[in-house]
Scaffold this active site. Structure first.
Site, PDB file in Angstrom:
ATOM      1  N   CYS A 161       0.852  -1.187   0.000  1.00 15.67           N
ATOM      2  CA  CYS A 161       0.000   0.000   0.000  1.00 15.67           C
ATOM      3  C   CYS A 161       0.890   1.240   0.000  1.00 15.67           C
ATOM      4  CB  CYS A 161      -0.899  -0.018   1.233  1.00 15.67           C
ATOM      5  SG  CYS A 161      -1.965   1.441   1.372  1.00 15.67           S
ATOM      6  N   CYS A 178       0.294   3.149   3.762  1.00 14.63           N
ATOM      7  CA  CYS A 178       0.780   2.594   5.032  1.00 14.63           C
ATOM      8  C   CYS A 178       1.882   1.553   4.883  1.00 14.63           C
ATOM      9  CB  CYS A 178      -0.372   2.017   5.831  1.00 14.63           C
ATOM     10  SG  CYS A 178      -1.079   0.489   5.159  1.00 14.63           S
ATOM     11  N   CYS A 209      -7.347  -1.232   1.615  1.00 17.65           N
ATOM     12  CA  CYS A 209      -6.294  -1.762   2.476  1.00 17.65           C
ATOM     13  C   CYS A 209      -6.854  -1.879   3.891  1.00 17.65           C
ATOM     14  CB  CYS A 209      -5.089  -0.814   2.456  1.00 17.65           C
ATOM     15  SG  CYS A 209      -3.800  -1.236   3.638  1.00 17.65           S
ATOM     16  N   CYS A 253      -4.941   0.748   6.480  1.00 21.33           N
ATOM     17  CA  CYS A 253      -5.181   2.192   6.578  1.00 21.33           C
ATOM     18  C   CYS A 253      -6.527   2.618   6.013  1.00 21.33           C
ATOM     19  CB  CYS A 253      -4.069   2.965   5.875  1.00 21.33           C
ATOM     20  SG  CYS A 253      -4.029   2.727   4.081  1.00 21.33           S
ATOM     21  N   CYS A 294      -8.353  -5.401  -9.717  1.00 22.40           N
ATOM     22  CA  CYS A 294      -7.932  -4.348 -10.630  1.00 22.40           C
ATOM     23  C   CYS A 294      -7.508  -3.150  -9.781  1.00 22.40           C
ATOM     24  CB  CYS A 294      -9.100  -4.004 -11.549  1.00 22.40           C
ATOM     25  SG  CYS A 294      -8.655  -2.900 -12.892  1.00 22.40           S
TER      26      CYS A 294
END
Length: 137
Positions: free
Chosen positions: A53, A56, A101, A104, A124
């Site tokens: 990510c 984070c 995610c 976060c 995607c």
């Protein structure tokens, strides 16, 4: 449909994320924008490593999970277990499954049922929502 994670969230106020992230990454991750098709260099990333990510740093996908979907966005047929949470999205009238995610809450993209075996899924992902961390040689 919502999946729950056992990860400890890394939540911050949006104003902190805005200061820390490039503008386009912030818009995708925390305003649920979509990057322009075909603009991510991660589409062509073939080295061994991990996609994390961009906010984070949580590991979400590995290169073993990546495939060329021909859509213009980095695509994966599965994620690292427990790293994503999903919800229904009706922004385009027809329902889609959006994923974020679990660390976060950052928006990454949508999952579709038109991917390759073994899962049949296509995560995607907006490339600006990811960073690539190559494996050590």
């Amino acid at each position: 449909m919502t999946s729950k994670s056992k990860m400890k969230p890394k939540m911050k106020p949006k104003k902190e994320w805005r200061r820390e992230l490039p503008e386009q990454a912030y818009k995708v991750l925390f305003e649920e924008a979509t990057e322009r098709v075909g603009t991510s260099p991660l589409n062509d990333e073939k080295r061994r490593g991990t996609f994390v990510c961009a906010a984070c740093g949580e590991a979400l996908f590995t290169t073993d999970m990546k495939f060329d979907s021909g859509t213009g966005w980095p695509s994966f047929f599965e994620s690292i277990p427990g790293t994503l949470e999903t919800k229904r999205d009706f922004k385009l009238i027809l329902p889609r499954t959006e994923y974020h995610c679990a660390g976060c809450g950052g928006h990454h993209g949508h999952v579709f049922n038109d991917g390759p075996e073994p899962t049949g899924k296509r995560f995607c992902n907006n490339g600006v929502a990811l960073r690539f961390v190559p494996d050590e040689d």
